[in-house]
Design an enzyme around this catalytic site. Structure first.
Site, short mmCIF file in Angstrom:
data_model
loop_
_atom_site.label_atom_id
_atom_site.label_comp_id
_atom_site.label_asym_id
_atom_site.label_seq_id
_atom_site.Cartn_x
_atom_site.Cartn_y
_atom_site.Cartn_z
N GLU A 100 -35.81 30.09 -56.48
CA GLU A 100 -35.26 28.74 -56.36
C GLU A 100 -33.77 28.81 -56.07
OE1 GLU A 100 -35.46 25.96 -55.49
OE2 GLU A 100 -36.09 24.48 -56.95
N ASP A 101 -33.28 27.81 -55.38
CA ASP A 101 -31.84 27.77 -55.07
C ASP A 101 -31.02 27.43 -56.31
OD1 ASP A 101 -32.85 25.17 -55.19
OD2 ASP A 101 -32.04 24.53 -53.26
N ASP A 104 -31.47 22.61 -62.05
CA ASP A 104 -30.63 21.49 -62.43
C ASP A 104 -31.24 20.85 -63.68
OD1 ASP A 104 -28.53 19.60 -61.85
OD2 ASP A 104 -30.00 18.26 -60.95
N LYS A 132 -27.32 25.40 -63.43
CA LYS A 132 -26.40 24.35 -63.86
C LYS A 132 -26.86 23.87 -65.25
CE LYS A 132 -25.52 21.30 -60.25
NZ LYS A 132 -25.62 19.93 -59.63
N PHE A 153 -21.58 19.03 -57.75
CA PHE A 153 -22.59 19.00 -56.69
C PHE A 153 -22.23 20.05 -55.64
CE2 PHE A 153 -25.04 17.65 -53.08
CZ PHE A 153 -26.24 17.30 -53.67
N ARG A 166 -26.84 23.16 -45.22
CA ARG A 166 -27.68 24.28 -45.69
C ARG A 166 -27.26 25.61 -45.07
NH1 ARG A 166 -32.16 22.13 -48.42
NH2 ARG A 166 -33.00 20.19 -47.61
P1 IMP Z 1 -34.33 20.00 -60.81
O1 IMP Z 1 -35.79 19.67 -60.74
O2 IMP Z 1 -33.51 18.85 -61.33
O3 IMP Z 1 -34.01 21.29 -61.52
O4 IMP Z 1 -33.81 20.04 -59.34
C1 IMP Z 1 -33.94 21.06 -58.52
C2 IMP Z 1 -33.61 20.62 -57.10
O5 IMP Z 1 -32.59 19.60 -57.04
C3 IMP Z 1 -33.04 21.81 -56.39
O6 IMP Z 1 -34.06 22.58 -55.82
C4 IMP Z 1 -32.16 21.17 -55.37
O7 IMP Z 1 -32.91 20.87 -54.22
C5 IMP Z 1 -31.70 19.86 -55.98
N1 IMP Z 1 -30.31 19.98 -56.51
C6 IMP Z 1 -29.93 20.03 -57.79
N2 IMP Z 1 -28.60 20.16 -57.92
C7 IMP Z 1 -28.11 20.23 -56.66
C8 IMP Z 1 -26.77 20.40 -56.10
O8 IMP Z 1 -25.75 20.53 -56.80
N3 IMP Z 1 -26.69 20.42 -54.74
C9 IMP Z 1 -27.78 20.30 -53.93
N4 IMP Z 1 -29.04 20.15 -54.40
C10 IMP Z 1 -29.20 20.12 -55.75
MG MG Z 2 -33.78 20.65 -52.70
#
Ligand code: IMP
Ligand code: MG
Length: 182
Positions: A100-101, A104, A132, A153, A166
């Site tokens: 995963e990138d 969050d 994060k 962000f 990207r």
């Molecule tokens: P989560 O389900 O909230 O953990 O979100 C994961 C997804 O939210 C990631 O795969 C990203 O696509 C997006 N995301 C969360 N934080 C950021 C950020 O700071 N920049 C860009 N995309 C983000």
């Molecule tokens: Mg995403």
């Protein structure tokens, strides 16, 4: 300002990203040295840049597949994640490495981890370029972590703001509310 994108403020340089990826790959290679059933699964689209660079360093044999997800970001359905694209390969009995990138809130990965376990994966581990932790709402164990970052962000190296940025080779910070025009 025109439709040209502004330059994000650099947070993690391209060289630092690549250095860290080489280190993570070494760990992964060591941990999976005895596995002949490793599948790396990326979450589209953000993880693609990370996944390809990471896997190019690996010596262990590895299959590749992808999920695509989308989350409802409104107050009525917090944490509800939709699977837009499922994996094609069978998961049963496989060693799955999720890639995963960024983690969050954790909702996306929690959903996918649960799904893979339900399908009978032999093992499931998580590799995330960015973490994060200040934003976390559900617990997800990160086995391989690139960098921990503050609650900002970020874009670049796969991460987007409105599908832009990207392709940047580094990770940078933008303030989406300050007049970005996408
Ligand atoms: P989560 O389900 O909230 O953990 O979100 C994961 C997804 O939210 C990631 O795969 C990203 O696509 C997006 N995301 C969360 N934080 C950021 C950020 O700071 N920049 C860009 N995309 C983000
Ligand atoms: Mg995403």
């Amino acid at each position: 300002m025109s439709t040209r994108q502004r330059n994000p403020t650099p947070l993690i340089s391209a060289a630092d990203v690549q250095r860290r990826i080489a280190e993570l790959a070494q760990e992964i290679d060591r941990d999976y040295a005895d596995s002949d059933r490793l599948i790396a699964i990326g979450v589209l689209k953000g993880s693609v840049f990370f996944l390809t660079d990471l896997l190019k360093h690996l010596q262990v044999p590895v299959a590749v597949d992808f999920f695509q997800t989308s989350s409802y970001r409104d107050a009525t359905t917090p944490g509800e994640v939709r699977i837009l694209k499922d994996v094609e390969l069978s998961i049963r009995g496989q060693d799955v490495l999720l890639i995963e990138d960024i983690i969050d809130t954790g909702f996306t990965l929690r959903t996918i981890l649960d799904l893979l376990r339900f399908r009978g994966a032999k093992s499931v581990k998580l590799c995330a370029l960015l973490d994060k932790p200040a934003r976390r709402q559900v617990e997800v164990p990160i086995d391989y972590r690139g960098f921990e970052i503050e609650d900002v962000f970020v874009v670049g190296y796969g991460l987007d703001y409105a599908e832009r940025y990207r392709n940047l080779p580094y990770v940078g910070v933008i303030t989406p509310s300050s007049g970005q025009d996408t």
